[in-house]
Design an enzyme around this catalytic site. Structure first.
Site, PDB file in Angstrom:
ATOM      1  N   ASP A 158       0.790  -1.250   0.000  1.00  0.00           N
ATOM      2  CA  ASP A 158       0.000   0.000   0.000  1.00  0.00           C
ATOM      3  C   ASP A 158       0.815   1.290   0.000  1.00  0.00           C
ATOM      4  O   ASP A 158       0.444   2.264   0.692  1.00  0.00           O
ATOM      5  CB  ASP A 158      -0.946   0.010   1.204  1.00  0.00           C
ATOM      6  CG  ASP A 158      -1.953  -1.117   1.179  1.00  0.00           C
ATOM      7  OD1 ASP A 158      -1.942  -1.914   0.229  1.00  0.00           O
ATOM      8  OD2 ASP A 158      -2.747  -1.210   2.134  1.00  0.00           O
TER       9      ASP A 158
ATOM     10  N   LYS B 297      -6.718  -4.872  -3.162  1.00  0.00           N
ATOM     11  CA  LYS B 297      -7.389  -5.507  -2.024  1.00  0.00           C
ATOM     12  C   LYS B 297      -8.437  -4.556  -1.433  1.00  0.00           C
ATOM     13  O   LYS B 297      -8.191  -3.363  -1.292  1.00  0.00           O
ATOM     14  CB  LYS B 297      -6.371  -5.914  -0.956  1.00  0.00           C
ATOM     15  CG  LYS B 297      -5.542  -4.766  -0.385  1.00  0.00           C
ATOM     16  CD  LYS B 297      -4.429  -5.305   0.510  1.00  0.00           C
ATOM     17  CE  LYS B 297      -3.652  -4.194   1.200  1.00  0.00           C
ATOM     18  NZ  LYS B 297      -4.420  -3.471   2.220  1.00  0.00           N
TER      19      LYS B 297
ATOM     20  N   CYS C 277      -2.209  -2.530   7.857  1.00  0.00           N
ATOM     21  CA  CYS C 277      -2.156  -3.439   6.710  1.00  0.00           C
ATOM     22  C   CYS C 277      -0.935  -4.353   6.714  1.00  0.00           C
ATOM     23  O   CYS C 277      -1.019  -5.504   6.271  1.00  0.00           O
ATOM     24  CB  CYS C 277      -2.223  -2.634   5.416  1.00  0.00           C
ATOM     25  SG  CYS C 277      -3.808  -1.797   5.202  1.00  0.00           S
TER      26      CYS C 277
END
Length: 303
Positions: free
Chosen positions: A92, A197, A230
């Protein structure tokens, strides 16, 4: 710079600087084996990670034996992997989270804490690509119609602006919007899978597990943001699926220093309950040692 072998002699070719243009060659055939290995080692370390504009990753060449075990100094103990069966998983590193004016800063966060991870990630990624190893990226975000966005996630935080709304870089965390994309410093190559995701973990509602299995990946080097959300979620998901994970502390980041510390502590606690923790310097050193060992064996005629 490129390393070549001519008639059993080791040579290195480089483009001359200053007033002497063109190429010149240093020949090391007259040196002892130890001196030749040492000279090659210095050349490898100089070329690896070199930012000279004339030197591209494909000129560095694949120096490492990807089937030989590499050992990285880590906590709670050394992390060992075969490069052929290990992937770099970058979590990310998206514009909305890391860039000034993005969603993260709009929420009042200090994005400089995350931006400090860019340079160590950039160096690591360059070295990883230079060895021809596998890289996978992830992005958190949702379908434009938001049909994969649970109402509870949409409402969480009670912010006036939330996921799907117009933000500084387009619709917030919506696939295809500028803010959803990965920062240019770490932008994926066409050959590197990007996992989109909808949740915190990279395995939930994605094909990551299938990709890892089809590529024979058994271990993961995990970097990205944020450490406590995450990154931690993905490492725990990976652990439950039988993957060993090494998290590099300077390549992961949090908006909150205390969460950064505790997020890393939880991963390596109790003998590595979820995985290992190290840093990019120790990983790069391990890659360098492995490349030098491969060169030594080649010079000695064992490989």
């Amino acid at each position: 710079m490129r390393i070549v072998a001519r008639g059993g002699k080791i040579a290195a070719a480089s483009k001359a600087e200053g007033t002497k243009r063109g190429h010149f060659t240093y020949k090391f055939g007259f040196l002892s084996l130890g001196h030749r290995i040492g000279t090659l080692a210095r050349l490898v370390l100089n070329v690896r990670g070199c930012d000279h504009p004339r030197i591209s990753s494909n000129q560095r060449g694949v120096l490492m034996n990807v089937n030989r075990t590499v050992s990285v100094d880590a906590e709670p103990y050394s992390f060992e992997f075969e490069p052929a069966h290990c992937a770099l998983l970058i979590i990310d590193m998206q514009r909305d989270f890391l860039e000034p004016g993005g969603f993260g800063e709009m929420l009042g966060n200090d994005v400089s804490r995350l931006r400090s991870t860019i340079e160590p990630n950039r160096r690591l990624l360059a070295a990883w690509r230079g060895e021809g190893l596998q890289v996978i990226h992830t992005r958190e975000g949702h379908r434009p119609d938001l049909t994969d966005l649970p109402p509870a996630k949409k409402a969480r935080g009670r912010s006036k602006t939330s996921i799907g709304d117009e933000g500084p870089m387009g619709r917030i965390l919506v696939r295809g919007q500028p803010g959803h994309d990965i920062i240019p410093e770490l932008y994926p190559l066409p050959t590197e899978p990007v996992i989109d995701k909808p949740g915190k973990g990279a395995f939930f509602a994605t094909d990551l597990h299938a990709i890892l299995q089809s590529r024979g990946i058994q271990k993961l080097v995990v970097t990205g943001v944020t450490t406590e959300v995450c990154v931690n979620t993905t490492v725990r998901e990976a652990n439950d699926r039988g993957f060993d994970c090494l998290v590099l502390a300077d390549c992961v980041g949090s908006y909150f220093p205390e969460f950064q510390e505790m997020g890393l502590q939880m991963i390596k606690a109790q003998g590595g309950i979820f995985g290992w923790v190290s840093d990019s310097a120790r990983m790069l050193a391990a890659i360098g040692r492995s490349a030098i060992r491969t060169l030594k064996l080649k010079v000695e005629g064992h490989e």
